[in-house]
Scaffold this motif. Structure first.
Motif, PDB file in Angstrom:
ATOM      1  N   TRP A 263       0.829  -1.206   0.000  1.00  0.00           N
ATOM      2  CA  TRP A 263       0.000   0.000   0.000  1.00  0.00           C
ATOM      3  C   TRP A 263       0.863   1.256   0.000  1.00  0.00           C
ATOM      4  O   TRP A 263       0.452   2.307  -0.475  1.00  0.00           O
ATOM      5  CB  TRP A 263      -0.910   0.029   1.241  1.00  0.00           C
ATOM      6  CG  TRP A 263      -0.146  -0.015   2.540  1.00  0.00           C
ATOM      7  CD1 TRP A 263       0.287  -1.122   3.202  1.00  0.00           C
ATOM      8  CD2 TRP A 263       0.293   1.105   3.313  1.00  0.00           C
ATOM      9  NE1 TRP A 263       0.981  -0.774   4.344  1.00  0.00           N
ATOM     10  CE2 TRP A 263       0.996   0.592   4.444  1.00  0.00           C
ATOM     11  CE3 TRP A 263       0.175   2.494   3.176  1.00  0.00           C
ATOM     12  CZ2 TRP A 263       1.559   1.413   5.416  1.00  0.00           C
ATOM     13  CZ3 TRP A 263       0.743   3.316   4.151  1.00  0.00           C
ATOM     14  CH2 TRP A 263       1.428   2.766   5.247  1.00  0.00           C
ATOM     15  N   LYS A 264       2.078   1.153   0.512  1.00  0.00           N
ATOM     16  CA  LYS A 264       2.956   2.306   0.647  1.00  0.00           C
ATOM     17  C   LYS A 264       3.176   3.078  -0.661  1.00  0.00           C
ATOM     18  O   LYS A 264       3.126   4.321  -0.649  1.00  0.00           O
ATOM     19  CB  LYS A 264       4.293   1.839   1.225  1.00  0.00           C
ATOM     20  CG  LYS A 264       5.328   2.934   1.393  1.00  0.00           C
ATOM     21  CD  LYS A 264       6.620   2.352   1.959  1.00  0.00           C
ATOM     22  CE  LYS A 264       7.736   3.373   1.989  1.00  0.00           C
ATOM     23  NZ  LYS A 264       8.998   2.784   2.504  1.00  0.00           N
ATOM     24  N   PRO A 265       3.403   2.433  -1.817  1.00  0.00           N
ATOM     25  CA  PRO A 265       3.632   3.204  -3.047  1.00  0.00           C
ATOM     26  C   PRO A 265       2.485   4.137  -3.423  1.00  0.00           C
ATOM     27  O   PRO A 265       2.715   5.183  -4.048  1.00  0.00           O
ATOM     28  CB  PRO A 265       3.834   2.118  -4.114  1.00  0.00           C
ATOM     29  CG  PRO A 265       4.328   0.930  -3.351  1.00  0.00           C
ATOM     30  CD  PRO A 265       3.587   0.983  -2.051  1.00  0.00           C
ATOM     31  N   PHE A 266       1.266   3.788  -3.024  1.00  0.00           N
ATOM     32  CA  PHE A 266       0.117   4.620  -3.394  1.00  0.00           C
ATOM     33  C   PHE A 266       0.135   5.980  -2.691  1.00  0.00           C
ATOM     34  O   PHE A 266      -0.578   6.896  -3.105  1.00  0.00           O
ATOM     35  CB  PHE A 266      -1.190   3.892  -3.085  1.00  0.00           C
ATOM     36  CG  PHE A 266      -1.454   2.734  -4.008  1.00  0.00           C
ATOM     37  CD1 PHE A 266      -1.806   2.953  -5.336  1.00  0.00           C
ATOM     38  CD2 PHE A 266      -1.350   1.433  -3.562  1.00  0.00           C
ATOM     39  CE1 PHE A 266      -2.041   1.887  -6.192  1.00  0.00           C
ATOM     40  CE2 PHE A 266      -1.579   0.359  -4.406  1.00  0.00           C
ATOM     41  CZ  PHE A 266      -1.924   0.583  -5.731  1.00  0.00           C
ATOM     42  N   SER A 296      -3.463  -3.813  11.983  1.00  0.00           N
ATOM     43  CA  SER A 296      -2.185  -4.491  11.746  1.00  0.00           C
ATOM     44  C   SER A 296      -1.081  -3.505  11.359  1.00  0.00           C
ATOM     45  O   SER A 296       0.107  -3.782  11.578  1.00  0.00           O
ATOM     46  CB  SER A 296      -2.339  -5.541  10.640  1.00  0.00           C
ATOM     47  OG  SER A 296      -2.598  -4.931   9.376  1.00  0.00           O
ATOM     48  N   LEU A 297      -1.461  -2.360  10.801  1.00  0.00           N
ATOM     49  CA  LEU A 297      -0.464  -1.370  10.400  1.00  0.00           C
ATOM     50  C   LEU A 297       0.080  -0.572  11.582  1.00  0.00           C
ATOM     51  O   LEU A 297       1.099   0.108  11.458  1.00  0.00           O
ATOM     52  CB  LEU A 297      -1.052  -0.400   9.373  1.00  0.00           C
ATOM     53  CG  LEU A 297      -1.544  -1.003   8.054  1.00  0.00           C
ATOM     54  CD1 LEU A 297      -2.026   0.096   7.127  1.00  0.00           C
ATOM     55  CD2 LEU A 297      -0.432  -1.800   7.384  1.00  0.00           C
ATOM     56  N   ALA A 308       6.691   5.440   6.493  1.00  0.00           N
ATOM     57  CA  ALA A 308       6.048   5.688   5.196  1.00  0.00           C
ATOM     58  C   ALA A 308       5.211   6.956   5.248  1.00  0.00           C
ATOM     59  O   ALA A 308       5.212   7.766   4.303  1.00  0.00           O
ATOM     60  CB  ALA A 308       5.186   4.494   4.814  1.00  0.00           C
ATOM     61  N   LEU A 309       4.482   7.150   6.345  1.00  0.00           N
ATOM     62  CA  LEU A 309       3.632   8.335   6.477  1.00  0.00           C
ATOM     63  C   LEU A 309       4.474   9.605   6.589  1.00  0.00           C
ATOM     64  O   LEU A 309       4.151  10.635   5.983  1.00  0.00           O
ATOM     65  CB  LEU A 309       2.717   8.191   7.689  1.00  0.00           C
ATOM     66  CG  LEU A 309       1.653   7.086   7.580  1.00  0.00           C
ATOM     67  CD1 LEU A 309       0.946   6.893   8.906  1.00  0.00           C
ATOM     68  CD2 LEU A 309       0.648   7.414   6.474  1.00  0.00           C
ATOM     69  N   PRO A 315       0.867  12.974   9.016  1.00  0.00           N
ATOM     70  CA  PRO A 315       1.063  12.691  10.447  1.00  0.00           C
ATOM     71  C   PRO A 315       1.386  11.215  10.661  1.00  0.00           C
ATOM     72  O   PRO A 315       0.720  10.349  10.095  1.00  0.00           O
ATOM     73  CB  PRO A 315      -0.296  13.053  11.066  1.00  0.00           C
ATOM     74  CG  PRO A 315      -0.949  13.962  10.081  1.00  0.00           C
ATOM     75  CD  PRO A 315      -0.487  13.521   8.739  1.00  0.00           C
ATOM     76  N   ALA A 316       2.389  10.954  11.453  1.00  0.00           N
ATOM     77  CA  ALA A 316       2.763   9.569  11.731  1.00  0.00           C
ATOM     78  C   ALA A 316       2.028   9.018  12.944  1.00  0.00           C
ATOM     79  O   ALA A 316       2.105   7.827  13.226  1.00  0.00           O
ATOM     80  CB  ALA A 316       4.270   9.460  11.942  1.00  0.00           C
TER      81      ALA A 316
END
Length: 330
Positions: A263-266, A296-297, A308-309, A315-316
């Motif tokens: 999901w990260k690339p999106f 789970s994330l 990634a955020l 915001p992380a």
């Protein structure tokens, strides 16, 4: 090559490998030659568990590769298929980790590896034959004379996802396969075809939950579905048709819902933070909302998620991201 010349070459090969590895290890490689081997599994375990192990290269990988390449036409039929698989694995590793010191040494064998594969009877190479050729394609220019020969050979092979992927890796035109009924063939073709039609098919196949298994087991045995997603988001998506845009806007949430799907690339496509704005506000909010709600994330302060955020300019902190999503939804 005369019989005497062949014997001299073989003697040189054996002398070289005896000088590089221990006598017991040489005995394991000798099993690959014998038609009636007592236990080929020991030789295979040596190749996949010692000469290479879990994606790691060693100082013995190079001499063993040189031995396998130079003796490839003399192995027993079963051994040949497994050695081809091993050659494919080595090629994939050095493609993915080109700066590895051992990979740099192995690069010098590129031409000899490909020439040996081309000299091998296609059927003797087994299912992984075209995949092995594909794994070593990244070191050659599409206009090289060798690339033309490889593409010609691949066009003679049965059509499947691995063959089409190898053809594309060697600079071949894969557009004719975009309409195939076979998911693997269609996926491989779209991955290497960067036209609007190829991008549309890439979006379509990524919307199929079976694509991950097809890619990682049939097309790129040592690849990841992440590679396909990263290829998609790296393309110019600003001019895609409305139907593809609608599907693309749903794709991040879909991939997030499938175990192991990336999901990260999106995050590169969102319309806030450091994103390029390909996804509109509604699609961005839907995607980030799914990230917020996926426990789970966030388990045990997952650094993969927070890093990634942060990189995306978001915001992380989970609650802060939740507030942002709420504000986007008005």
């Amino acid at each position: 090559m005369s019989q005497d010349e062949q014997q001299k070459r073989n003697d040189d090969v054996w002398d070289e490998i005896r000088g590089a590895i221990s006598a017991p290890e040489v005995e394991l490689l000798q099993l690959l030659i014998k038609e009636e081997s007592g236990d080929l599994n020991e030789a295979f375990e040596y190749l996949f568990g010692t000469a290479v192990h879990q994606g790691t290269l060693y100082d013995i990988t190079l001499p063993v590769l040189r031995f396998c390449v130079r003796m490839l036409d003399q192995f027993s039929p079963e051994a040949t298929e497994w050695v081809v698989i091993w050659i494919q694995l080595v090629g994939s590793i050095i493609r993915d980790f080109p700066e590895d010191p051992y990979a740099i040494q192995l690069h010098k064998e590129n031409v000899s590896v490909v020439e040996a594969l081309l000299a091998l009877d296609t059927e003797k190479g087994g299912e992984y034959y075209t995949r092995a050729l594909g794994a070593w394609a990244w070191y050659f220019d599409a206009e090289d004379e060798l690339a033309y020969r490889v593409r010609a050979r691949l066009r003679e092979c049965p059509v499947d996802g691995g063959t089409v992927a190898a053809l594309g890796a060697w600079g071949g035109d894969t557009s004719a396969y975009l309409t195939s009924d076979d998911l693997g063939v269609r996926t491989a073709a779209a991955f290497h075809d960067r036209s609007e039609a190829g991008t549309a098919v890439l979006i379509e196949v990524l919307s199929d939950p079976k694509t991950e298994e097809v890619w990682e087991q049939n097309i790129e045995p040592d690849g990841r579905i992440d590679d396909v997603v990263e290829e998609l988001v790296a393309r110019d998506l600003s001019g895609i048709a409305e139907a593809e845009r609608t599907r693309l806007e749903s794709l991040p949430v879909f991939c997030l819902s499938i175990y192991y799907q990336p999901w990260k690339p999106f995050l590169q496509l969102i319309n806030i933070g450091n994103g390029n704005g390909v996804l509109n506000t509604e699609a961005t909010a839907r995607f980030l909302g799914a990230v917020v709600n996926d426990d789970s994330l966030w388990y045990n302060e997952n650094l993969y998620t927070t890093d990634a955020l942060k990189k995306a300019g978001l915001p992380a902190d989970r609650e802060e991201l939740r507030k942002l999503v709420k504000s986007m939804r008005g």
